[in-house]
Write an enzyme that holds these catalytic residues in place. Sequence first.
Site, PDB file in Angstrom:
ATOM      1  N   LEU A  80      32.578  44.001  53.447  1.00 21.30           N
ATOM      2  CA  LEU A  80      32.436  44.425  51.681  1.00 21.30           C
ATOM      3  C   LEU A  80      32.603  43.434  51.009  1.00 21.30           C
ATOM      4  O   LEU A  80      33.895  42.629  50.861  1.00 21.30           O
ATOM      5  CB  LEU A  80      33.401  45.791  51.650  1.00 21.30           C
ATOM      6  CG  LEU A  80      33.304  46.677  52.502  1.00 21.30           C
ATOM      7  CD1 LEU A  80      34.397  47.785  52.533  1.00 21.30           C
ATOM      8  CD2 LEU A  80      32.044  47.548  52.634  1.00 21.30           C
ATOM      9  N   ASP A  81      31.640  42.902  50.311  1.00 30.50           N
ATOM     10  CA  ASP A  81      31.343  41.799  49.579  1.00 30.50           C
ATOM     11  C   ASP A  81      32.370  41.781  48.229  1.00 30.50           C
ATOM     12  O   ASP A  81      32.433  42.825  47.535  1.00 30.50           O
ATOM     13  CB  ASP A  81      30.242  41.206  49.188  1.00 30.50           C
ATOM     14  CG  ASP A  81      30.168  40.175  48.228  1.00 30.50           C
ATOM     15  OD1 ASP A  81      30.425  38.946  48.547  1.00 30.50           O
ATOM     16  OD2 ASP A  81      29.836  40.391  46.765  1.00 30.50           O
ATOM     17  N   VAL A 110      35.515  42.701  46.923  1.00 29.62           N
ATOM     18  CA  VAL A 110      35.899  44.095  46.651  1.00 29.62           C
ATOM     19  C   VAL A 110      36.737  43.965  45.147  1.00 29.62           C
ATOM     20  O   VAL A 110      36.797  45.134  44.571  1.00 29.62           O
ATOM     21  CB  VAL A 110      36.527  44.919  47.826  1.00 29.62           C
ATOM     22  CG1 VAL A 110      35.776  44.930  48.867  1.00 29.62           C
ATOM     23  CG2 VAL A 110      37.771  44.153  48.008  1.00 29.62           C
ATOM     24  N   GLU A 160      36.305  41.471  51.656  1.00 30.87           N
ATOM     25  CA  GLU A 160      36.552  40.202  51.051  1.00 30.87           C
ATOM     26  C   GLU A 160      36.980  40.405  49.623  1.00 30.87           C
ATOM     27  O   GLU A 160      36.495  41.232  48.839  1.00 30.87           O
ATOM     28  CB  GLU A 160      35.207  39.439  50.784  1.00 30.87           C
ATOM     29  CG  GLU A 160      35.318  38.091  50.177  1.00 30.87           C
ATOM     30  CD  GLU A 160      34.174  37.450  49.673  1.00 30.87           C
ATOM     31  OE1 GLU A 160      34.244  36.212  49.151  1.00 30.87           O
ATOM     32  OE2 GLU A 160      33.279  38.374  49.232  1.00 30.87           O
ATOM     33  N   HIS A 168      40.187  29.818  54.128  1.00 23.03           N
ATOM     34  CA  HIS A 168      38.971  28.916  53.811  1.00 23.03           C
ATOM     35  C   HIS A 168      39.072  27.941  52.554  1.00 23.03           C
ATOM     36  O   HIS A 168      38.624  26.929  52.848  1.00 23.03           O
ATOM     37  CB  HIS A 168      37.891  30.070  53.526  1.00 23.03           C
ATOM     38  CG  HIS A 168      36.688  29.437  52.853  1.00 23.03           C
ATOM     39  ND1 HIS A 168      36.420  29.328  51.684  1.00 23.03           N
ATOM     40  CD2 HIS A 168      35.490  28.993  53.670  1.00 23.03           C
ATOM     41  CE1 HIS A 168      35.147  28.641  51.668  1.00 23.03           C
ATOM     42  NE2 HIS A 168      34.570  28.470  52.676  1.00 23.03           N
ATOM     43  N   HIS A 169      39.698  28.453  51.844  1.00 24.56           N
ATOM     44  CA  HIS A 169      39.747  27.507  50.584  1.00 24.56           C
ATOM     45  C   HIS A 169      40.601  26.229  50.702  1.00 24.56           C
ATOM     46  O   HIS A 169      40.419  25.081  50.443  1.00 24.56           O
ATOM     47  CB  HIS A 169      40.364  28.122  49.324  1.00 24.56           C
ATOM     48  CG  HIS A 169      39.438  29.380  48.761  1.00 24.56           C
ATOM     49  ND1 HIS A 169      38.140  29.498  49.277  1.00 24.56           N
ATOM     50  CD2 HIS A 169      39.579  30.314  47.986  1.00 24.56           C
ATOM     51  CE1 HIS A 169      37.532  30.524  48.436  1.00 24.56           C
ATOM     52  NE2 HIS A 169      38.503  31.183  47.692  1.00 24.56           N
TER      53      HIS A 169
END
Length: 377
Positions: free
Chosen positions: A280-281, A283, A318, A346-347
């Site tokens: 889910l992009d 959210v 996400e 990730h960052h």
Amino acid sequence: MSRPGAPVPPGGPLPWRLARGASVEADGDVTFAVWAPRCASLAVRLFGAGGVTRAELPMQAGPAGVHTARAAAGVAAPGDDYAFVLPGVGTRPDPVSRLQPAGVHGPSRIVAPGAFAWSDAAWTGLPRGELVFYELHVGTFTPEGTFAGVARMLPHLRELGVTAVELMPVVAFPGDRNWGYDGVFPYAPHAAYGGPEALKALVDACHAQGLALFLDVVYNHLGPEGNYLREFGPYFTDHYQTPWGRAFNYDGRGSDAVRAFALDNVRLWLDEFHCDGLRLDAVHAIYDLGARHLLAAARAVADEISRARHRPVHLVAESDLNDPRLLLPPQRGGCGLDAQWSDDFHHAVHSFLTTERSGYYEDFGQADQLARVLERP
């Protein structure tokens, strides 16, 4: 938007099918239905070879702004193209189109969802602890840039140790290739990738290889080009804004139908397309102050499908907020999602390796942050 039915028998089929868009009935007739409370009247235009108009049927306005029409078998059939005629506007594609063969501005195509012959009846899914994701972009993963091209590479992914293939957004967007995050037809697998039948074939092939298939879906906004939904009804709100466009109206006037638009989409992928889960992009940009947040409602849909299919169904969020409520069970005030992308990991890695410090990465870049994101959830 879904059609209600009897309680779900253990292991039995879900008593559901999509009630908006173009539905092929048992007798061969085709029913057209669209939620369009902003339209006093509507018609559905049917096209023949070369895009020539073959027929135009007036639609009956019913309760809650839903307009319907029924075309007899022979007047409309799977494979035919159609569009809705809005007074003073012209033709528009179906908001619940299953296929846009001529792109986001062209007519929609009638699709018979039950035509695909599945071979994954023995598939029992994978528990969360066995998921090893490989995220890929269909348009660039192979020279073909198609669902069939991805299917060809599945043995290599399996050999690599992957257990779950996650496709970046694949719903219809402008052009042939795109990141997918500005899609405008959430129910229509992108035609240049192969359309709905090819996507089902890819899911089936994944299951034959022992791989789960996840889709990346976007429920916080739609892209600008080809987005005609505001002409039909209050799909969007000015009360909230996302960084990418107008936010969906999940809690204002008319929001019940908009919520159904999203939740039926969840059901479409997990039930009709046999997907094992959704990513889910963003959210944090799904704004919903209603009594039951859209994400909690999506969890309930996934749980229903999981019980009926006797296999795990996963929802992965996400979010840049690191909000534990996304993962807490509903009885503790949470949404009950299965997992959340670790944006901090990730960052931290990206910023350290590339020295990029702007936007998402302004708070990252130090070596000690790599250890911190690995040690702490």
